[in-house]
Motif scaffolding. Sequence first.
Motif, PDB file in Angstrom:
ATOM      1  N   ASP A  37       0.827  -1.215   0.000  1.00 30.34           N
ATOM      2  CA  ASP A  37       0.000   0.000   0.000  1.00 30.34           C
ATOM      3  C   ASP A  37       0.860   1.264   0.000  1.00 30.34           C
ATOM      4  OD1 ASP A  37       0.715   0.524   2.635  1.00 30.34           O
ATOM      5  OD2 ASP A  37      -1.266   0.176   3.453  1.00 30.34           O
ATOM      6  N   LEU A  38       0.205   2.378  -0.245  1.00 29.19           N
ATOM      7  CA  LEU A  38       0.932   3.631  -0.395  1.00 29.19           C
ATOM      8  C   LEU A  38       1.512   4.144   0.911  1.00 29.19           C
ATOM      9  CD1 LEU A  38      -1.111   5.588  -3.087  1.00 29.19           C
ATOM     10  CD2 LEU A  38       0.645   3.832  -3.355  1.00 29.19           C
ATOM     11  N   SER A  39       0.931   3.787   2.046  1.00 27.32           N
ATOM     12  CA  SER A  39       1.517   4.225   3.319  1.00 27.32           C
ATOM     13  C   SER A  39       2.856   3.527   3.560  1.00 27.32           C
ATOM     14  CB  SER A  39       0.553   3.983   4.478  1.00 27.32           C
ATOM     15  OG  SER A  39       0.307   2.608   4.650  1.00 27.32           O
ATOM     16  N   TYR A  96       5.298   5.241   1.247  1.00 18.77           N
ATOM     17  CA  TYR A  96       5.672   6.536   1.825  1.00 18.77           C
ATOM     18  C   TYR A  96       6.691   6.344   2.963  1.00 18.77           C
ATOM     19  CZ  TYR A  96       5.505  10.862   4.425  1.00 18.77           C
ATOM     20  OH  TYR A  96       5.870  12.010   5.081  1.00 18.77           O
ATOM     21  N   PRO A 129      -6.238   3.768  -1.410  1.00 15.93           N
ATOM     22  CA  PRO A 129      -5.607   4.992  -0.900  1.00 15.93           C
ATOM     23  C   PRO A 129      -6.559   6.168  -0.968  1.00 15.93           C
ATOM     24  CG  PRO A 129      -4.740   4.420  -3.065  1.00 15.93           C
ATOM     25  CD  PRO A 129      -5.687   3.340  -2.686  1.00 15.93           C
ATOM     26  N   THR A 130      -6.376   7.091  -0.059  1.00 13.97           N
ATOM     27  CA  THR A 130      -7.145   8.332  -0.072  1.00 13.97           C
ATOM     28  C   THR A 130      -6.375   9.370  -0.888  1.00 13.97           C
ATOM     29  OG1 THR A 130      -6.073   9.250   1.890  1.00 13.97           O
ATOM     30  CG2 THR A 130      -8.016   7.829   2.251  1.00 13.97           C
ATOM     31  N   ASP A 151      -5.392  12.116   0.290  1.00 11.41           N
ATOM     32  CA  ASP A 151      -4.311  12.556   1.179  1.00 11.41           C
ATOM     33  C   ASP A 151      -3.116  11.605   1.122  1.00 11.41           C
ATOM     34  OD1 ASP A 151      -5.745  14.783   1.968  1.00 11.41           O
ATOM     35  OD2 ASP A 151      -6.510  13.856   3.802  1.00 11.41           O
ATOM     36  N   ASP A 152      -3.377  10.291   1.044  1.00 14.79           N
ATOM     37  CA  ASP A 152      -2.281   9.317   0.927  1.00 14.79           C
ATOM     38  C   ASP A 152      -1.452   9.587  -0.325  1.00 14.79           C
ATOM     39  OD1 ASP A 152      -3.145   7.870   3.193  1.00 14.79           O
ATOM     40  OD2 ASP A 152      -4.385   6.517   1.976  1.00 14.79           O
ATOM     41  N   ARG A 191       0.457  13.053  -0.161  1.00 12.96           N
ATOM     42  CA  ARG A 191       1.615  12.985   0.745  1.00 12.96           C
ATOM     43  C   ARG A 191       2.793  12.295   0.062  1.00 12.96           C
ATOM     44  NH1 ARG A 191       1.760   9.358   6.174  1.00 12.96           N
ATOM     45  NH2 ARG A 191       1.048   7.867   4.636  1.00 12.96           N
ATOM     46  N   LEU A 192       2.509  11.366  -0.828  1.00 18.43           N
ATOM     47  CA  LEU A 192       3.549  10.589  -1.500  1.00 18.43           C
ATOM     48  C   LEU A 192       4.121  11.295  -2.731  1.00 18.43           C
ATOM     49  CD1 LEU A 192       5.014   7.891  -1.378  1.00 18.43           C
ATOM     50  CD2 LEU A 192       3.118   6.877  -2.643  1.00 18.43           C
TER      51      LEU A 192
END
Length: 168
Positions: free
Chosen positions: A52-54, A57, A84-85, A87-88, A91-92
């Motif tokens: 996932d993107l978190s 990141y 992902p949102t 915001d996710d 942020r990336l």
Amino acid sequence: MGARDLRIFSYLGYDDFQFQDLRQPLDLLLTLAEKFDMKLHVENEGVCNIVDLSQLYALVADYQHPRLRALPDIANAYRAGMMPTVDDIARLLPFADILHLKDYSEAAWRFVAVGEGDIPLEAMLTAILPGHPAPLTLTIETHASVEPEDTTRRSIRGVRRMLKELSA
């Protein structure tokens, strides 16, 4: 081959993965990237350790290395159940030069042409691209097992339509 951008992954997924497992190989690759004036783009992938993107990141934010870039794939995260949102993604994006675009259909249980699936890509792009000052390459990754050429053509039309809406 003269390539300056190399797409890499976080190994096939395994139990007990730690970001530290990537430290030695990434350090070696970054040394080579410096030597050959290249960038490494880590993509999140469902069968790999970073899905996932978190997670993506966390890796690039920890490194803060100009030659280590994120290559976000929204559809890969979505398919893995990790939507992902905005915001996710936002942020990336300061750590990304490339954004993969493809779509996924839950009903068909497969990747489909951009704009024909369940992912609200147009809304996401509308929210994130105007505020992103750096150049961003949008790539189409078809992943179509049926009619790949036609799916790619439809994806190109879908991306063009989205970008036209953004510029209107």
